[in-house]
Design a protein around this motif. Structure first.
Motif, PDB file in Angstrom:
ATOM      1  N   GLY A  72       0.827  -1.198   0.000  1.00 24.50           N
ATOM      2  CA  GLY A  72       0.000   0.000   0.000  1.00 24.50           C
ATOM      3  C   GLY A  72       0.862   1.249   0.000  1.00 24.50           C
ATOM      4  O   GLY A  72       2.085   1.171   0.052  1.00 24.50           O
ATOM      5  N   ASN A  73       0.210   2.409  -0.055  1.00 26.32           N
ATOM      6  CA  ASN A  73       0.991   3.639   0.025  1.00 26.32           C
ATOM      7  C   ASN A  73       1.436   3.907   1.460  1.00 26.32           C
ATOM      8  O   ASN A  73       2.250   4.780   1.701  1.00 26.32           O
ATOM      9  N   TYR A  74       0.896   3.145   2.437  1.00 25.61           N
ATOM     10  CA  TYR A  74       1.368   3.113   3.820  1.00 25.61           C
ATOM     11  C   TYR A  74       1.472   1.658   4.223  1.00 25.61           C
ATOM     12  O   TYR A  74       0.965   0.771   3.552  1.00 25.61           O
ATOM     13  N   ALA A  75       2.107   1.399   5.365  1.00 21.96           N
ATOM     14  CA  ALA A  75       2.243   0.019   5.848  1.00 21.96           C
ATOM     15  C   ALA A  75       0.866  -0.590   6.099  1.00 21.96           C
ATOM     16  O   ALA A  75      -0.021   0.050   6.645  1.00 21.96           O
ATOM     17  N   ILE A  76       0.697  -1.828   5.684  1.00 22.84           N
ATOM     18  CA  ILE A  76      -0.569  -2.544   5.853  1.00 22.84           C
ATOM     19  C   ILE A  76      -0.373  -3.571   6.957  1.00 22.84           C
ATOM     20  O   ILE A  76       0.581  -4.338   6.941  1.00 22.84           O
ATOM     21  N   LYS A  77      -1.297  -3.584   7.909  1.00 22.01           N
ATOM     22  CA  LYS A  77      -1.166  -4.463   9.070  1.00 22.01           C
ATOM     23  C   LYS A  77      -1.766  -5.845   8.825  1.00 22.01           C
ATOM     24  O   LYS A  77      -1.212  -6.851   9.235  1.00 22.01           O
ATOM     25  N   SER A  78      -2.915  -5.893   8.196  1.00 25.01           N
ATOM     26  CA  SER A  78      -3.575  -7.179   7.944  1.00 25.01           C
ATOM     27  C   SER A  78      -4.401  -7.064   6.673  1.00 25.01           C
ATOM     28  O   SER A  78      -4.742  -5.968   6.245  1.00 25.01           O
ATOM     29  N   GLY A  79      -4.721  -8.224   6.089  1.00 26.28           N
ATOM     30  CA  GLY A  79      -5.498  -8.180   4.852  1.00 26.28           C
ATOM     31  C   GLY A  79      -6.050  -9.529   4.465  1.00 26.28           C
ATOM     32  O   GLY A  79      -5.828 -10.535   5.147  1.00 26.28           O
TER      33      GLY A  79
END
Length: 194
Positions: A72-79
């Protein structure tokens, strides 16, 4: 980013000014920036592994493994990988989901290619905000046709009384090549040649 501003006001019956300070926090939502897909075909096909960057569409044979990395354009924690049938795309109804793990701010996960359908990647960022999901990507099943073979030679029953030779030709073909072909002969249930 954030910024502050002040509001100054005075009532007509008062001589002093009142001041209120307000803060505005602008949140730039996270979104999927890049998806990388690596497709591992079934081992029996002996085909090369293919990697697609930024194009999340998948084309594979039934049983292929698709491994995804999403950033992502920022850190992604979960998905999660959310699957949709063709009809589900119109209604927005998911067929199912597979979780993805986060490592170094990227999501990692995968699935097995089983049918023609679509998927998208959804998630949450480190602050718990929902990440804008990826676009819908297509999963297309590639057909693997059955091998073709025929035996050419004598067209009628041949009787050999002592020693002799019968010429037979085995013609075999497959859309992705053949590794080996064997011809076995039996007399009843007993193998006589291979």
């Amino acid at each position: 980013f954030s910024f502050s501003f002040e509001i100054r006001y005075a009532a007509s019956y008062r001589e002093s000014w009142e001041t209120e300070k307000r803060d505005i926090h602008v949140y730039d939502p996270s979104g999927m920036k890049q998806v990388e897909v690596t497709v591992y075909p079934p081992a029996y096909l002996s085909l090369i592994v293919e990697t697609y960057k930024s194009d999340g569409d998948v084309t594979g044979f039934k049983g292929s493994q698709a491994i995804l990395t999403a950033q992502g354009n920022y850190a992604i924690k979960s998905g999660a990988i959310d699957f949709f049938s063709e009809a589900g795309l119109l209604s927005g109804k998911k067929r199912g989901s597979v979780g993805m793990k986060s490592k170094e701010g990227k999501l990692h996960g995968g699935f097995q290619v089983r049918r023609n359908e679509s998927y998208r990647i959804s998630g949450t960022d480190a602050m718990g905000n929902e990440v804008m999901p990826s676009p819908y990507y297509r999963i297309r099943l590639q057909k693997d046709h059955r091998p073709f073979f025929s035996i050419r030679g004598e067209t009628q029953t041949v009787r050999i009384t002592d020693k002799g030779t019968i010429d037979l030709y085995l013609v075999a073909n497959d859309d992705f090549g053949l590794r080996s072909v064997f011809l076995y002969g039996f007399q009843g249930k007993i193998p006589v040649f291979n």
